[in-house]
Design an enzyme around this catalytic site. Structure first.
Site, PDB file in Angstrom:
ATOM      1  N   LYS A   8       0.874  -1.175   0.000  1.00  0.00           N
ATOM      2  CA  LYS A   8       0.000   0.000   0.000  1.00  0.00           C
ATOM      3  C   LYS A   8       0.907   1.219   0.000  1.00  0.00           C
ATOM      4  O   LYS A   8       1.525   1.549   1.009  1.00  0.00           O
ATOM      5  CB  LYS A   8      -0.895  -0.009   1.242  1.00  0.00           C
ATOM      6  N   ASP A 101     -12.568   3.928   7.930  1.00  0.00           N
ATOM      7  CA  ASP A 101     -12.859   3.976   6.492  1.00  0.00           C
ATOM      8  C   ASP A 101     -13.521   2.674   6.043  1.00  0.00           C
ATOM      9  O   ASP A 101     -13.114   2.063   5.056  1.00  0.00           O
ATOM     10  CB  ASP A 101     -11.573   4.229   5.715  1.00  0.00           C
ATOM     11  N   LYS A 103     -15.880   0.574   4.140  1.00  0.00           N
ATOM     12  CA  LYS A 103     -16.627   0.694   2.898  1.00  0.00           C
ATOM     13  C   LYS A 103     -16.365  -0.569   2.084  1.00  0.00           C
ATOM     14  O   LYS A 103     -15.411  -1.312   2.366  1.00  0.00           O
ATOM     15  CB  LYS A 103     -16.216   1.944   2.121  1.00  0.00           C
ATOM     16  N   ASN A 106     -12.885  -1.678   0.982  1.00  0.00           N
ATOM     17  CA  ASN A 106     -11.959  -2.065   2.045  1.00  0.00           C
ATOM     18  C   ASN A 106     -12.374  -3.350   2.744  1.00  0.00           C
ATOM     19  O   ASN A 106     -11.837  -3.695   3.807  1.00  0.00           O
ATOM     20  CB  ASN A 106     -11.821  -0.943   3.084  1.00  0.00           C
ATOM     21  N   ASP A 119      -6.867  -1.732   5.382  1.00  0.00           N
ATOM     22  CA  ASP A 119      -6.684  -0.285   5.601  1.00  0.00           C
ATOM     23  C   ASP A 119      -7.145   0.171   6.976  1.00  0.00           C
ATOM     24  O   ASP A 119      -7.600   1.304   7.146  1.00  0.00           O
ATOM     25  CB  ASP A 119      -7.393   0.532   4.516  1.00  0.00           C
TER      26      ASP A 119
END
Length: 238
Positions: A8, A101, A103, A106, A119
């Site tokens: 990442k 985060d 969603k 992810n 993440d």
């Protein structure tokens, strides 16, 4: 070690000052201590060309966004996904890490159908650069809690809100808070209630509708207190 990994790599404009680099390392170290089957762990943190990067295990599979692009999930499968995500969130929160985060992009589904969160904690890096609204896409903004879009301090209940958005989308094929531009989405998140969550109009079975409605309370004090509480509710209605 000839092991396949995923890197990442942060965008060049992110985390360029020493303070942010230190926060990234602290977040990475905290996330690396999480050992849970529903979390993609962090193996290492480093730099390449003055750009920070994280090293993680490579997960064979698809993101929930890819899986749900053209169709909704069945109620049973959506609850199964929600339960596994909450298992991971509960473990992260117990370890002192807020995802920040949650969603579909992810949330990974590996080849054995196991759900894996990625993440975890990286939102602290984005928000350190004041990107809460200006640097986010409409897609990411749609999953943010009211307190986050208002740039207030967040806690684990912000993850619960985001999970409510994900469950709503899995059940209806639509986002609960939408708009043609960012200001419209922010207004919907802070002030509006999703039409499909009303008792008369909802296509969601009543027990699940109540769980989602509680997760999407504007006042975080009225949401589930912990991810474990949301997990128990999802297990009960399944």
């Amino acid at each position: 070690l000839r092991r396949k990994v995923a890197l990442k790599i942060l965008w060049p404009h992110l985390c360029q000052d020493p303070g942010c680099r230190a926060r990234l390392r602290r977040v990475a170290e905290a996330a690396a201590r999480l050992d849970h089957p529903n979390i993609v762990s962090i193996l290492d943190v480093g730099e390449f060309g003055e750009r920070p990067f994280l090293t993680m295990p490579h997960v064979e599979g698809q993101s929930l966004r890819e899986v749900c692009t053209d169709n909704r999930l069945s109620t049973d499968r959506a609850l199964e996904v929600g339960i596994q995500v909450c298992e991971g969130l509960a473990a992260a929160h117990a370890g002192g890490v807020i995802h920040g985060d949650v969603k579909p992009s992810n949330i990974l589904l590996d080849r054995s159908r196991k759900v894996r969160l990625v993440d975890i904690g990286l939102t602290v890096i984005k928000e350190s650069e004041h990107l809460t609204r200006s640097g986010t896409t409409l897609g990411t903004l749609a999953y943010m809690s009211p307190e986050r879009v208002l740039e207030q301090e967040i806690d684990g209940r912000s993850d619960i809100w985001s999970m409510g958005v994900v469950l709503f989308e899995l059940m209806t094929g639509r986002l609960p808070f939408r708009g043609d531009h960012k200001a419209a989405v922010v207004h919907a998140i802070v002030y509006e209630d999703p039409a499909l969550l009303s008792k008369r109009a909802s296509p969601i079975i009543e027990e699940v509708r109540q769980v989602i409605a509680r997760s999407l309370q504007k006042d975080r004090g009225h949401r589930y207190a912990t991810a474990r509480d949301l997990l128990w509710s999802l297990q009960y209605v399944r």
